[in-house]
Design a protein around this motif. Structure first.
Motif, PDB file in Angstrom:
ATOM      1  N   LEU B  40     -15.290 -14.499 -33.608  1.00  0.00           N
ATOM      2  CA  LEU B  40     -15.877 -15.833 -33.454  1.00  0.00           C
ATOM      3  C   LEU B  40     -14.957 -16.745 -32.649  1.00  0.00           C
ATOM      4  O   LEU B  40     -15.417 -17.512 -31.800  1.00  0.00           O
ATOM      5  N   ILE B  41     -13.638 -16.648 -32.904  1.00  0.00           N
ATOM      6  CA  ILE B  41     -12.708 -17.493 -32.150  1.00  0.00           C
ATOM      7  C   ILE B  41     -12.730 -17.099 -30.674  1.00  0.00           C
ATOM      8  O   ILE B  41     -12.778 -17.950 -29.778  1.00  0.00           O
ATOM      9  N   PHE B  42     -12.744 -15.787 -30.427  1.00  0.00           N
ATOM     10  CA  PHE B  42     -12.802 -15.308 -29.043  1.00  0.00           C
ATOM     11  C   PHE B  42     -14.064 -15.824 -28.359  1.00  0.00           C
ATOM     12  O   PHE B  42     -14.026 -16.330 -27.231  1.00  0.00           O
ATOM     13  N   THR B  45     -13.823 -19.466 -27.502  1.00  0.00           N
ATOM     14  CA  THR B  45     -12.977 -19.681 -26.333  1.00  0.00           C
ATOM     15  C   THR B  45     -13.748 -19.385 -25.057  1.00  0.00           C
ATOM     16  O   THR B  45     -13.709 -20.148 -24.085  1.00  0.00           O
ATOM     17  N   MET B  46     -14.465 -18.265 -25.072  1.00  0.00           N
ATOM     18  CA  MET B  46     -15.215 -17.870 -23.885  1.00  0.00           C
ATOM     19  C   MET B  46     -16.368 -18.841 -23.615  1.00  0.00           C
ATOM     20  O   MET B  46     -16.737 -19.072 -22.470  1.00  0.00           O
ATOM     21  N   LEU B  47     -16.927 -19.414 -24.708  1.00  0.00           N
ATOM     22  CA  LEU B  47     -17.985 -20.414 -24.516  1.00  0.00           C
ATOM     23  C   LEU B  47     -17.467 -21.569 -23.676  1.00  0.00           C
ATOM     24  O   LEU B  47     -18.165 -22.073 -22.791  1.00  0.00           O
ATOM     25  N   PHE B  48     -16.214 -21.965 -23.930  1.00  0.00           N
ATOM     26  CA  PHE B  48     -15.657 -23.062 -23.143  1.00  0.00           C
ATOM     27  C   PHE B  48     -15.336 -22.613 -21.725  1.00  0.00           C
ATOM     28  O   PHE B  48     -15.542 -23.358 -20.776  1.00  0.00           O
ATOM     29  N   ALA B  49     -14.844 -21.378 -21.573  1.00  0.00           N
ATOM     30  CA  ALA B  49     -14.556 -20.874 -20.218  1.00  0.00           C
ATOM     31  C   ALA B  49     -15.848 -20.805 -19.404  1.00  0.00           C
ATOM     32  O   ALA B  49     -15.911 -21.289 -18.260  1.00  0.00           O
ATOM     33  N   ASN B  80     -19.598 -15.417 -12.593  1.00  0.00           N
ATOM     34  CA  ASN B  80     -18.686 -15.471 -13.725  1.00  0.00           C
ATOM     35  C   ASN B  80     -19.281 -16.192 -14.918  1.00  0.00           C
ATOM     36  O   ASN B  80     -19.074 -15.787 -16.054  1.00  0.00           O
ATOM     37  N   HIS B  81     -20.009 -17.260 -14.644  1.00  0.00           N
ATOM     38  CA  HIS B  81     -20.651 -18.008 -15.734  1.00  0.00           C
ATOM     39  C   HIS B  81     -21.551 -17.072 -16.536  1.00  0.00           C
ATOM     40  O   HIS B  81     -21.477 -17.024 -17.770  1.00  0.00           O
ATOM     41  N   ALA B  82     -22.375 -16.298 -15.830  1.00  0.00           N
ATOM     42  CA  ALA B  82     -23.323 -15.415 -16.520  1.00  0.00           C
ATOM     43  C   ALA B  82     -22.586 -14.366 -17.330  1.00  0.00           C
ATOM     44  O   ALA B  82     -22.862 -14.169 -18.517  1.00  0.00           O
ATOM     45  N   LEU B  83     -21.629 -13.696 -16.694  1.00  0.00           N
ATOM     46  CA  LEU B  83     -20.978 -12.582 -17.382  1.00  0.00           C
ATOM     47  C   LEU B  83     -20.153 -13.064 -18.570  1.00  0.00           C
ATOM     48  O   LEU B  83     -20.152 -12.447 -19.636  1.00  0.00           O
ATOM     49  N   ILE B  86     -22.666 -14.119 -21.396  1.00  0.00           N
ATOM     50  CA  ILE B  86     -23.389 -13.011 -22.023  1.00  0.00           C
ATOM     51  C   ILE B  86     -22.432 -12.095 -22.763  1.00  0.00           C
ATOM     52  O   ILE B  86     -22.596 -11.826 -23.952  1.00  0.00           O
ATOM     53  N   PHE B  87     -21.412 -11.600 -22.047  1.00  0.00           N
ATOM     54  CA  PHE B  87     -20.543 -10.586 -22.637  1.00  0.00           C
ATOM     55  C   PHE B  87     -19.372 -11.194 -23.410  1.00  0.00           C
ATOM     56  O   PHE B  87     -18.796 -10.549 -24.275  1.00  0.00           O
ATOM     57  N   GLY B  88     -18.996 -12.418 -23.041  1.00  0.00           N
ATOM     58  CA  GLY B  88     -17.822 -13.012 -23.674  1.00  0.00           C
ATOM     59  C   GLY B  88     -18.175 -13.929 -24.827  1.00  0.00           C
ATOM     60  O   GLY B  88     -17.438 -14.003 -25.812  1.00  0.00           O
TER      61      GLY B  88
END
Lengths: 292, 536
Positions: B40-42, B45-49, B80-83, B86-88
């Motif tokens: 969840l933390i990961f 983080t990726m949501l913000f990236a 990058n936004h999409a990947l 979706i994956f991050g």
């Protein structure tokens, strides 16, 4: 975490924490980023791949040692055994779909893409405009005849022999399994040794076949779409056979150390399943790549 | 689940071992709760990236003409936004919920294969590093060109991109390995670790959705792996899979990609639909309506969802028979999906409803996901899609499906189970404020994109005609507010972790299920022997 050790077999089992997943992650990262650099001609990449590979071997050795020791110490109950079995089953299922993507590509190219390039259907316009001379037939290196003239690999030489070899190895591994179940150590060890020998012969024959294809047939990875599908499918399969043979060797060593009992030998069965899977993929290869 | 009675006495006998100290607890973990937390933390983080790249895109599109990004960099950001999202963000967040909740819901001590579980998680940070490398490598001398293909990485363009594409391919391989391993673990856990008496048809729907999702992942991720491996070989080793001169076909890649890509949509949405099945009955104080029909609908979605992929490719020139088949198949999926939505509405019908934050998000999903589904039916119709294809209308459509459909469900799940995880109630006022800012700014961002899309603005292009300016200005303002609103979510979560009203075992009055029988937060090892579940 240590709670697992002093509970009876009816209790839930939770393994101790382990450093090996992190090592596995590092090795995958090193190997893949190293490959990305190497194929783009960045020198340091090779060393990263090597370091990653060494780490991978260390990881497999370490991780499996722990699991084997825990098993020998009788810490696994039936539920854990079931989890391992089901896990292996779904792993093989995912491998099946990996191969299906290549078989799917082969089917698509032979039955849809090439006829289009040859002028069939309403997409035949590509044929009209670009490739008027091209006749669609299999095998093909495409309208550009990429990689030059080549001869396709026949089915009834080495490939037919290899089919026989792999089918026999499927029988010998089952024979070894019978030996294991009957407590017949000799039957087990010799069955496994024969399976390994057949696996090695298979890989050697495939290597010779590649040598023959490159040297005499001018059939290379660059021989248009025939070369692409031929080498991709046989190559990935050969890689899996090699892996399977190494796994069988580990099992042989463990069998000689008497690690298995008639009721507790999941590792043996997992490798046997994997071997049969590799066998079945080969039958698909023989029919669709070599024969038809 | 309503008949669950737990033998907690037996459970209490065992000494509870605390977690190991320091970094080892996280690096070497075999604990599903710790691994779930890391997921969840990961994901957060990726949501913000991913959000940062989205906001850069919206700033660029604020006005026509080039504002601050080069065209290739713009397209790289789109990729990058999409990947990353979706994956991050979405997949790991859903996996985090699965890790936390599935063992608690089915009375298991942990996931079936705890060490493998740790590997599935830890591959993700490495994969994210590769993904970010693929973004920054072109900025270095000799790093080649930007990835200007979009997340679909279609050849021949993706064959021509520089070395950053190789990093992207390997990042996808690693993400795929992680997903397949996690899925194996989840399937085995569900099949092998349920408490006695919990039959398949008594499992919470959330567990069912993850079972179906895991099946889909195991079946389609290897096909993507095969496709990108062919791409790699076409790029570097002279094969001709996607090269017509050698007898191959670039369209082959599209088939392989969307054979993965379309089920991926259901992979993203189904876990969120499962969260709804927990949230809606709780706050409606009524049992879930039509349990077995929900299970059937899910299985139907799984099967039909795997055979309709080419509706993403109508404009490539397929035969009439093929496009008709894919059109009809796609429209048929709306029946099981609609059934799920109606079941949730029927659950609310005449219930004693209250509107805590998870319920607000649930209702938000039902409204906006249905809307996204309806634009999906518009896009499924071949002649109409010929007009909409690759326009901003498509962008609006899939953001309506994926933001409310997938992400709101994850938010609902986070708010619903946060008291269970942390032992504290979150700040309801702030959370409701977050919901309203989030949902309103979302609609301001994406609703106008339907209009500009229908009027002809293409997607994945850095510049646009001046006639689209007004709606893009509105959309960009909404987008910035939407992006920033997630800082409030971060604040609420941190505040809840640090303190707040003590949560009871059963944090919500109407909640049902095994997870609410445990203390909040649950002990480090939830169950060391199977809890007893009464036979139905």
């Amino acid at each position: 975490m240590s709670s697992a050790a002093h509970h009876g077999p009816t209790d839930y089992y939770i393994p101790d924490s382990s450093p090996w997943p992190i090592v596995a992650m590092l090795s995958i990262f090193l190997m893949l980023s190293g490959t990305a650099l190497t194929i783009n001609a960045v020198g340091a990449g090779v060393w990263m791949v090597l370091a990653g590979f060494v780490l991978l071997m260390v990881m497999f050795y370490g991780w499996f040692s722990v699991v084997i020791k825990e098993n020998l110490a009788d810490r696994y109950n039936e539920q854990v055994d079931g989890s391992f079995r089901q896990g292996m089953f779904w792993f093989i299922a995912s491998e099946v779909f990996f191969f299906l993507s290549f078989f799917g590509a082969l089917y698509y190219i032979r039955d849809i893409a090439l006829p289009w390039l040859g002028g069939e259907g309403y997409l035949g316009v590509t044929h009209e405009i670009l490739y008027k001379q091209f006749e669609a037939m299999w095998p093909s290196a495409g309208p550009g005849q990429l990689g030059g003239e080549f001869k396709p690999m026949g089915a009834w030489g080495i490939p037919a022999l290899n089919t026989l070899i792999l089918l026999t190895s499927g029988a010998t591994v089952t024979w070894a399994h019978w030996g294991l179940k009957e407590h017949n150590q000799k039957k087990l060890v010799w069955g496994l040794a024969a399976t390994i020998a057949l696996g090695l012969i298979f890989v050697a024959m495939q290597a010779y076949e590649y040598y023959h294809a490159y040297g005499e047939l001018n059939l290379t990875l660059k021989s248009g779409v025939y070369g692409s599908t031929f080498y991709m499918l046989t190559g990935f399969h050969g890689f899996h056979v090699t892996m399977g043979t190494v796994m069988l060797m580990v099992i042989l060593v463990r069998a000689m150390k008497s690690h298995f009992s008639p009721h507790n030998h999941f590792a043996f069965e997992a490798v046997a399943w994997y071997w049969h899977f590799v066998d079945v993929v080969w039958l698909g290869l023989f029919v669709f790549v070599y024969w038809l | 689940m309503s008949t669950a009675t737990i033998d907690l006495e037996h459970h209490g006998e065992h000494e509870h071992h605390g977690p190991p100290k320091g970094l080892k607890r996280w690096l070497f973990s075999t604990n599903h709760k710790d691994i779930g937390t890391m997921y969840l933390i990961f994901a957060f983080t990726m949501l913000f990236a991913g959000g940062l790249s989205a906001m850069a895109i919206r700033v660029e599109l604020f006005l026509p003409g080039l504002q601050l990004l080069e065209p290739d960099l713009y397209n790289n950001l789109v990729t990058n936004h999409a990947l990353i999202m979706i994956f991050g963000a979405v997949m790991p967040a859903a996996a985090g919920l699965a890790n936390w909740m599935i063992p608690l819901m089915i009375g298991a001590p942990d996931m079936a294969l705890p060490r493998l579980n740790n590997l599935s998680f830890w591959i993700l940070p490495a994969a994210a590093t590769m993904l970010i490398l693929s973004f920054i490598v072109p900025f270095f001398p000799g790093g080649g060109t930007q990835i200007n293909t979009g997340w679909t990485i279609y050849p021949p363009l993706s064959v021509q991109v520089g070395m950053s594409m190789d990093f992207l391919i390997f990042a996808l391989h690693m993400l795929g390995i992680s997903s397949v391993l996690a899925s194996i673990n989840i399937i085995v856990t569900i099949f092998n670790m349920r408490v006695p008496n919990m039959t398949m048809m008594r499992m919470p729907i959330f567990v069912w959705t993850w079972l179906v999702t895991a099946f889909l992942l195991i079946l389609v991720i290897p096909v993507l792996a095969g496709g990108i491996t062919m791409l790699l070989f076409d790029r570097h080793f002279g094969t001709s899979f996607f090269n017509a001169a050698g007898g191959g076909d670039p369209v082959l890649f599209q088939h392989l990609f969307w054979f993965f890509g379309h089920p991926e949509v259901y992979i993203l949405i189904l876990p969120s639909m499962g969260v709804l099945a927990s949230v809606v009955p709780t706050f409606s104080r009524k049992p879930l309506f039509g349990y077995s029909s929900l299970v059937g609908a899910m299985i139907a979605i799984m099967i039909i969802g795997m055979v309709v992929w080419a509706h993403h490719q109508y404009t490539i020139g397929m035969s009439l028979g093929a496009v008709s088949y894919f059109m009809i198949g796609t429209i048929i999926i709306s029946i099981p999906v609609g059934l799920m939505v109606f079941n949730y509405i029927a659950t609310m019908w005449r219930g004693a409803m209250t509107f805590e934050t998870p319920m607000l998000f649930a209702i938000g999903i039902l409204l906006m996901f249905s809307f996204g589904g309806l634009t999906g039916i518009m896009l499924a119709v071949v002649p109409a899609d010929m007009q909409y294809h690759d326009s901003m209308f498509v962008v609006a459509h899939f953001h309506y499906v994926l933001m409310p459909g997938a992400v709101f469900g994850l938010f609902a799940g986070v708010f619903y189970w946060l008291p269970k995880w942390t032992g504290h109630m979150y700040d309801e006022k702030l959370a409701k404020l977050f919901f309203w800012i989030n949902v309103i700014s979302f609609n301001i961002t994406f609703f106008p994109q339907h209009f500009i899309g229908l009027a002809g603005m293409p997607r994945r292009i850095v510049d646009y005609h001046a006639m689209f300016t007004e709606f893009n200005v509105i959309s960009s303002i909404g987008g910035i507010v939407f992006g920033l609103s997630h800082l409030l979510l971060l604040y609420i979560v941190i505040k809840t972790v640090r303190g707040g009203k003590q949560a009871e075992n059963k944090a919500w009055e109407g909640a049902k299920g095994l997870e609410w029988e445990l203390p909040s937060p649950p002990p480090f090892h939830s169950w060391t022997t199977p809890p007893k579940l009464a036979a139905s």
